[in-house]
Design an enzyme around this catalytic site. Sequence first.
Site, PDB file in Angstrom:
ATOM      1  N   GLU A  25      23.131  36.250 -35.406  1.00 11.80           N
ATOM      2  CA  GLU A  25      22.161  35.565 -36.441  1.00 11.80           C
ATOM      3  C   GLU A  25      21.668  34.883 -36.103  1.00 11.80           C
ATOM      4  O   GLU A  25      21.349  33.850 -35.030  1.00 11.80           O
ATOM      5  CB  GLU A  25      23.432  35.002 -37.757  1.00 11.80           C
ATOM      6  CG  GLU A  25      23.951  33.669 -37.189  1.00 11.80           C
ATOM      7  CD  GLU A  25      24.541  32.981 -38.065  1.00 11.80           C
ATOM      8  OE1 GLU A  25      23.914  32.489 -39.046  1.00 11.80           O
ATOM      9  OE2 GLU A  25      25.850  32.463 -38.267  1.00 11.80           O
ATOM     10  N   LYS A 160      34.555  25.994 -41.151  1.00 13.74           N
ATOM     11  CA  LYS A 160      34.719  24.470 -40.834  1.00 13.74           C
ATOM     12  C   LYS A 160      35.414  23.993 -42.141  1.00 13.74           C
ATOM     13  O   LYS A 160      35.394  24.536 -43.232  1.00 13.74           O
ATOM     14  CB  LYS A 160      33.427  23.691 -41.043  1.00 13.74           C
ATOM     15  CG  LYS A 160      32.620  24.287 -39.649  1.00 13.74           C
ATOM     16  CD  LYS A 160      31.513  23.149 -39.641  1.00 13.74           C
ATOM     17  CE  LYS A 160      30.599  23.256 -38.317  1.00 13.74           C
ATOM     18  NZ  LYS A 160      29.587  24.362 -38.141  1.00 13.74           N
TER      19      LYS A 160
HETATM   20  N1  PSU Z   1      28.760  27.399 -40.792  1.00  9.71           N
HETATM   21  C1  PSU Z   1      28.615  27.050 -39.819  1.00  9.71           C
HETATM   22  N2  PSU Z   1      27.484  27.243 -38.833  1.00  9.71           N
HETATM   23  C2  PSU Z   1      26.432  27.778 -39.632  1.00  9.71           C
HETATM   24  C3  PSU Z   1      26.593  28.524 -40.925  1.00  9.71           C
HETATM   25  C4  PSU Z   1      27.830  28.183 -41.492  1.00  9.71           C
HETATM   26  O1  PSU Z   1      29.588  26.389 -39.147  1.00  9.71           O
HETATM   27  O2  PSU Z   1      25.388  28.112 -39.194  1.00  9.71           O
HETATM   28  C5  PSU Z   1      25.358  29.117 -41.629  1.00  9.71           C
HETATM   29  C6  PSU Z   1      25.703  30.716 -41.612  1.00  9.71           C
HETATM   30  O3  PSU Z   1      24.330  31.502 -41.242  1.00  9.71           O
HETATM   31  C7  PSU Z   1      26.226  31.019 -42.671  1.00  9.71           C
HETATM   32  C8  PSU Z   1      25.649  30.227 -43.813  1.00  9.71           C
HETATM   33  O4  PSU Z   1      26.107  32.220 -43.091  1.00  9.71           O
HETATM   34  O5  PSU Z   1      25.380  28.848 -42.950  1.00  9.71           O
HETATM   35  C9  PSU Z   1      26.417  29.914 -44.983  1.00  9.71           C
HETATM   36  O6  PSU Z   1      25.597  29.387 -46.030  1.00  9.71           O
HETATM   37  P1  PSU Z   1      26.129  28.919 -47.268  1.00  9.71           P
HETATM   38  O7  PSU Z   1      27.413  28.175 -47.308  1.00  9.71           O
HETATM   39  O8  PSU Z   1      25.053  28.401 -48.014  1.00  9.71           O
HETATM   40  O9  PSU Z   1      26.633  30.616 -47.829  1.00  9.71           O
END
Ligand code: PSU
Length: 303
Positions: A25, A160
């Site tokens: 990603e 996390k």
């Molecule tokens: N959690 C992490 N590192 C990240 C992300 C999440 O520890 O880089 C990023 C990933 O791209 C994940 C996104 O798909 O954040 C999720 O965002 P949201 O919670 O807004 O859906």
Amino acid sequence: MNKYLDISPEVQEALATGKPVVALESTIISHGMPYPKNVETALLVEQTIRDNGAVPATIAVIGGRLKAGLSRDEIEYLGKTGRAVAKASRRDLPALVARGADGATTVTTTMMIAYMAGIKIFATGGIGGVHRGAEVTMDISADLEELAQTPVMVICAGAKSILDLGLTLEYLETKGVPVIGYGTQELPAFYTRKSGFGVDYRVDSPEELAAMFSAQRELGYKGGMLVTNPIPEEYSMDKAVIDAAIEEALAQCKAQGVHGKETTPFLLAKVVELTGGDSLESNIKLVLNNARLAARTAAELAK
Ligand code: PSU
Ligand code: MN
């Protein structure tokens, strides 16, 4: 093939000849880590995948084109531009494509584009999930919906504890997404190997991961599979230290009224700031660990 999709020549050749390919990603590059560590890490992750016998396909939206396989310059651009690049989730692709804009793909859109390209496995750090307090805010990451509807195996280090891990597992259960622990019966919590929550199945080899994924395909499931791979012991963090940083980051997030798609990037950046960069090193190590497992599993699937 989708008319908006560009597969790099190397990835195209690998897919055409049945070689193992691993998707990566780009939100982790632009929104997940600071520059220049983000670019160094993205390139190191690609190298690790090559060293383990697979071809990396880093995914992003560039100039309105869905890209599977980026050049060094494109990775450098995403890393340098950082949070000024649009964070692209499922709802954002139509606008980015129609406007010819750039976007960093989250787990959601990376799964979507990987599937369009014919890539079965994707390695990352952590996934989005059900946020703490979601019973009021309804903040549930689109990543969980995508796991329920797109047939890609996602290899991560758990989630996390900025999230509610228990609710995240409940959601995945409801959606029928298998959650697998690699070498463990317990869900890892990203920076630490343990969360106190159990996974559905423990698997101990890439062969077995490939077999489960193949069975899921042959059973006709439309959704994907989540593999949680604990951070190597030597890089895992002290639980008290990381928990304190997360609590502080959550408090600042709330106090500043951060919400919506900004929440996760805000929390990620705060945790790095509050732990003086120690968490960033752990983050890098666990991504490399996931890249290795993904490459080996892709090799098994390609057999
Ligand atoms: N959690 C992490 N590192 C990240 C992300 C999440 O520890 O880089 C990023 C990933 O791209 C994940 C996104 O798909 O954040 C999720 O965002 P949201 O919670 O807004 O859906
Ligand atoms: Mn959200």
